[in-house]
Structure formats: C-alpha cells, structure tokens
Design an enzyme around this catalytic site. Structure first.
Site, PDB file in Angstrom:
ATOM      1  N   HIS A 131      -8.763  -5.910 -45.669  1.00  0.00           N
ATOM      2  CA  HIS A 131      -7.868  -4.802 -45.982  1.00  0.00           C
ATOM      3  C   HIS A 131      -8.029  -3.634 -45.018  1.00  0.00           C
ATOM      4  O   HIS A 131      -7.062  -2.900 -44.763  1.00  0.00           O
ATOM      5  CB  HIS A 131      -8.121  -4.307 -47.408  1.00  0.00           C
ATOM      6  CG  HIS A 131      -7.723  -5.288 -48.457  1.00  0.00           C
ATOM      7  ND1 HIS A 131      -8.048  -5.151 -49.790  1.00  0.00           N
ATOM      8  CD2 HIS A 131      -7.024  -6.459 -48.386  1.00  0.00           C
ATOM      9  CE1 HIS A 131      -7.587  -6.159 -50.485  1.00  0.00           C
ATOM     10  NE2 HIS A 131      -6.961  -6.980 -49.661  1.00  0.00           N
TER      11      HIS A 131
ATOM     12  N   PHE B  85     -12.905 -10.457 -51.981  1.00  0.00           N
ATOM     13  CA  PHE B  85     -13.577  -9.975 -50.766  1.00  0.00           C
ATOM     14  C   PHE B  85     -12.743  -9.005 -49.938  1.00  0.00           C
ATOM     15  O   PHE B  85     -12.824  -9.007 -48.698  1.00  0.00           O
ATOM     16  CB  PHE B  85     -14.012 -11.173 -49.897  1.00  0.00           C
ATOM     17  CG  PHE B  85     -14.652 -12.275 -50.674  1.00  0.00           C
ATOM     18  CD1 PHE B  85     -15.714 -12.019 -51.526  1.00  0.00           C
ATOM     19  CD2 PHE B  85     -14.169 -13.570 -50.604  1.00  0.00           C
ATOM     20  CE1 PHE B  85     -16.296 -13.022 -52.272  1.00  0.00           C
ATOM     21  CE2 PHE B  85     -14.746 -14.590 -51.350  1.00  0.00           C
ATOM     22  CZ  PHE B  85     -15.810 -14.309 -52.188  1.00  0.00           C
ATOM     23  N   CYS B  86     -11.950  -8.163 -50.591  1.00  0.00           N
ATOM     24  CA  CYS B  86     -11.122  -7.169 -49.872  1.00  0.00           C
ATOM     25  C   CYS B  86     -10.262  -7.830 -48.796  1.00  0.00           C
ATOM     26  O   CYS B  86     -10.005  -7.250 -47.746  1.00  0.00           O
ATOM     27  CB  CYS B  86     -11.983  -6.071 -49.263  1.00  0.00           C
ATOM     28  SG  CYS B  86     -12.826  -5.047 -50.472  1.00  0.00           S
ATOM     29  N   ALA B  87      -9.838  -9.056 -49.075  1.00  0.00           N
ATOM     30  CA  ALA B  87      -8.925  -9.780 -48.188  1.00  0.00           C
ATOM     31  C   ALA B  87      -8.011 -10.606 -49.083  1.00  0.00           C
ATOM     32  O   ALA B  87      -7.926 -11.820 -48.969  1.00  0.00           O
ATOM     33  CB  ALA B  87      -9.696 -10.664 -47.219  1.00  0.00           C
TER      34      ALA B  87
END
Length: 429
Positions: free
Chosen positions: A126, A378-380
C-alpha cells in the site's frame, strides 16, 4: 659442584584479543521464536551499541554551539554519508531521513513535478499504491519477471505516444515508475535493473521500494541505474523510527518542503510569505531530526558493508529452502506466489493452512509454541486477494481461508527455529 644457571629465553606473548561481539547479532528474548522480520526486524547489536554510545552526548542537531551539539551534528551528517555510501548514492543525490518507507514515498509523491504520471504494478505494498496522484497507471500483476518488463515497456511506449503533450510530438511530461525490489508477501524479487532499463528507454524515472530487499541483498542506486530508493530502518535491524529517501535532487529541490518549519528555511522575513526555503536534504527535514534513528541505521549499514554478504545470502537461502521444502511436505499447507516456484526470492514465505483460519493458527503458534508469525493481508490487499484465489485454483482446494500467514527470516534465524515452525504446523489443529 658448581651449578651454572642459564636464563631461559624471554618470550613475549600477545595478550588475548578482547572479545568483540558480532555487530550483526540481533537482540531477542530467550525461548521466543521471531519469524516476523518482514514486519519489524529485531535490533542489531550495532544499532543498539551506536545508540548507547551517543546517548550521553544527546543534544540538538544543527542548532547549538556547545560540544554536545557539535558532536551530535557531526554524528548525524556522518550517518547521512554512511547511508549514502551503503546505497551507492551518486553525486547530486539527496539522502533525506524520514520516518519509514511509507513516509519516504509520500515525500516523493509530494515532490512530483506537475503533470507527472506514475506507473505501478498491482502487486505493490500500500505504501507504493496509495500516495500517488489520480491518473496514475496501475499495471496488472505479471506472471513472471520477464512479463513485468514487457508490460512496463509497452505501457511506457503507449504513454509517450498518447499522453498529454507539452509542446512536442510525443508526450514530454514526466513519468515515474514505482516498483518494489522484493515482495513483502512472497519475498519474490522483481527485476529492478531490467525495469530501470525499460524506464530509461522511454525517458522515465524509477523509484524502488527497497524496504524488503535492502535487509537481504546489496542495493546500489548507481549500479541499478534507479533514480530514487526508499527503505525503513525498522526492517533493516535499526528499530528507532527512521527511514530514508535517496535520489536525484532536482525534483526535490524544486518542490515545496514536505514539512514547513524550522531547519527547512534559509531566510524568513517579516512578511507572511517572505520565506526562502533551503535546498538539499534540509528542505524536507524540518524540525528536530531523529538523530538516534539515523545513527542506528548508519551503524547497521556500516556493519553490513563490512560483512560477507555472499555468506549471509547463502545462509539465508539455505534456511529459506528448508522452510519451503518443509511447508511443501505438509498436504494441508499451500504456499502463495506471484511468479514460478523457482523465482529468486528473499527470506519471506506466505502460505495458508487449509480448513483453518489464519488468525487462529497464528495465535496458536504464539501461545502453544512461542512462535511469532504474521497473519492477514500484509498491507497489500489487492495482491493478497489475487494470490489467495490463485492458490485455491492451483491446489484445487475450496477450504482455504480468506487471509494468509507469513513467516520471514533474517539475521539470527536458525534451522531449529524453521524446523519448529514446520513441526508445529504439522500437528493437528
């Protein structure tokens, strides 16, 4: 009887060398297995020692005439040079200390010239998706490194052909390519040098998010021919709240300061807008800087620079192979991946346990086995959701959970810790 005493020859032996702790040894808690380096790596001895040594002298930076302040200013600027050397910065590059990789990427996003088009892939963290302006181009997740290069080349060619013009035939407005060096989800390495060459062919600049790459492999801006690089200290064994943006100074010097305040100015007059902003790193480092973070990061950079990186790489790859083979032997575990199974990667593996919620598995690993891993997306999120769908299709299973687990290795990880994770996952839930 006469006895003649012959003196024994005098031999001088050097005193034993004092024990020097390994600067790349990491701190930890006995009995706790930390396999979450990709989120926040443990503190290296080099970072802890550098901070402890400087703490008695801690004072202002760039602000005072006293001995403490002068020493701290020198330490801060030496840290900047050490980081620059470690990352292969070129003459004219700026090394700007930030809070972390996200902060560094946001800084560059604020500094983009008007009309800049940013090209990214949908496989980014992100931090490399969300800061960019509207109108950015997001390419699909490629199936291979070669496909990534072809897709970028085609996208840049089309942008130059049909993009807005500033007066010439083809588009002359700035283009920035923003890519990761290694995926924070899968550890797979992206073909940075080849992507940089594609960017050069179309007069575009390139930023590399090296948050996950730099802790595992040498990164050299000049050798890779990339324009900007961002990383975090807390992933590079220097957990003191520092990051860095390194790269070409022209865009950064032409942009308004990232933060307005003390230290970013060369002159402030009586009138409200009578301000001249500094050039160089100071322009974007307003306020009291994170001295201890910079010094800690530089200490780790120096220790890694003196280490045998080939040996460290070989050791990590052996552990990574051990982990992946162990997981592959478990019929209820499915590994996530972007590229093929043999693509180069750093010590990060994401996977799912069929029929079990990932958060519950992570909690059980922690409570029962004292093993720390990460769970979630995982911020993705776009990438994670895609890889979970692909994992279900590849494995033929319909009982995979909607989130994943991630085990990440690094300095201090042992074969016994890897085996402990595999053994724990092999046990019935």
């Amino acid at each position: 009887m006469t006895v003649t005493l012959v003196p024994a020859p005098l031999t001088l032996s050097a005193p034993p060398a004092p024990h020097r702790p390994d600067p790349l040894a990491v701190l930890g808690v006995p009995g706790e297995i930390n396999l979450d380096h990709a989120a926040s790596a443990p503190c290296a001895r080099a970072a802890a020692d550098a901070v402890a040594e400087l703490l008695p002298w801690y004072a202002s930076v760039h602000r005072g005439a006293g001995a403490l302040s002068r020493r701290c200013t020198l330490a801060y600027e030496r840290a900047r040079q050490t980081v620059a050397d470690f990352l292969g910065a070129r003459p004219g590059d700026h090394v700007i200390f930030t809070r972390n990789t996200t902060d560094a990427v946001n800084l560059l996003a604020r500094a983009l010239p008007a009309g800049t088009t940013v090209v990214t892939f949908a496989g980014e963290h992100h931090a490399n998706l969300l800061p960019w302006p509207r109108g950015s181009v997001r390419l699909p997740v490629p199936a291979s490194p070669a496909e990534a290069v072809r897709a970028l080349d085609a996208a840049l060619r089309e942008l130059r052909r049909v993009g807005p013009r500033s007066g010439g035939g083809a588009s002359e407005l700035p283009v920035l390519v923003a890519v990761t060096g290694a995926s924070n989800m899968t550890g797979e390495r992206w073909p940075v040098a080849e992507l940089a060459r594609a960017a050069r062919r179309h007069d575009a600049r390139i930023l590399v998010d090296a948050a996950q790459l730099a802790p595992h492999a040498p990164v050299d801006l000049a050798a890779l021919d990339v324009d900007y690089l961002a990383l975090s200290g807390h992933k590079l064994y220097a957990p003191f709240g520092v990051g860095v943006l390194v790269g070409r100074g022209d865009w950064l010097d032409a942009a308004p300061p990232y933060l307005a305040g003390g230290g970013a100015t060369s002159h402030v007059g009586a009138a409200t807008h009578d301000v001249r902003w500094a050039t160089g790193p100071a322009r974007h480092e307003a306020g009291t800087p994170n001295l201890l973070g910079a010094v800690a990061l530089a200490a780790v950079c120096a220790a890694l620079g003196e280490a045998d990186r080939d040996a460290l790489h070989a050791r990590e790859q052996a552990l990574l192979t051990r982990l992946r083979n162990g997981l592959a032997a478990l019929p209820h575990v499915v590994e996530l991946r972007i590229f093929g199974p043999d693509a180069p990667r750093v010590g990060i593996v994401s996977f799912v346990v069929a029929g079990r919620d990932s958060a519950e598995v992570a909690a059980q690993l922690a409570s029962t086995h004292r093993i720390g891993v990460r769970d979630g997306l995982f911020c993705a999120h776009p990438l994670a959701r895609r890889l979970l769908v692909e994992a279900a299709a590849r494995s033929g299973r319909r009982d995979l959970p909607p989130t994943a687990l991630r085990a990440s290795l690094g300095l201090g990880t042992t074969a016994a810790e890897v085996d402990a994770l595999v053994s724990a996952l092999a046990q019935p839930g």
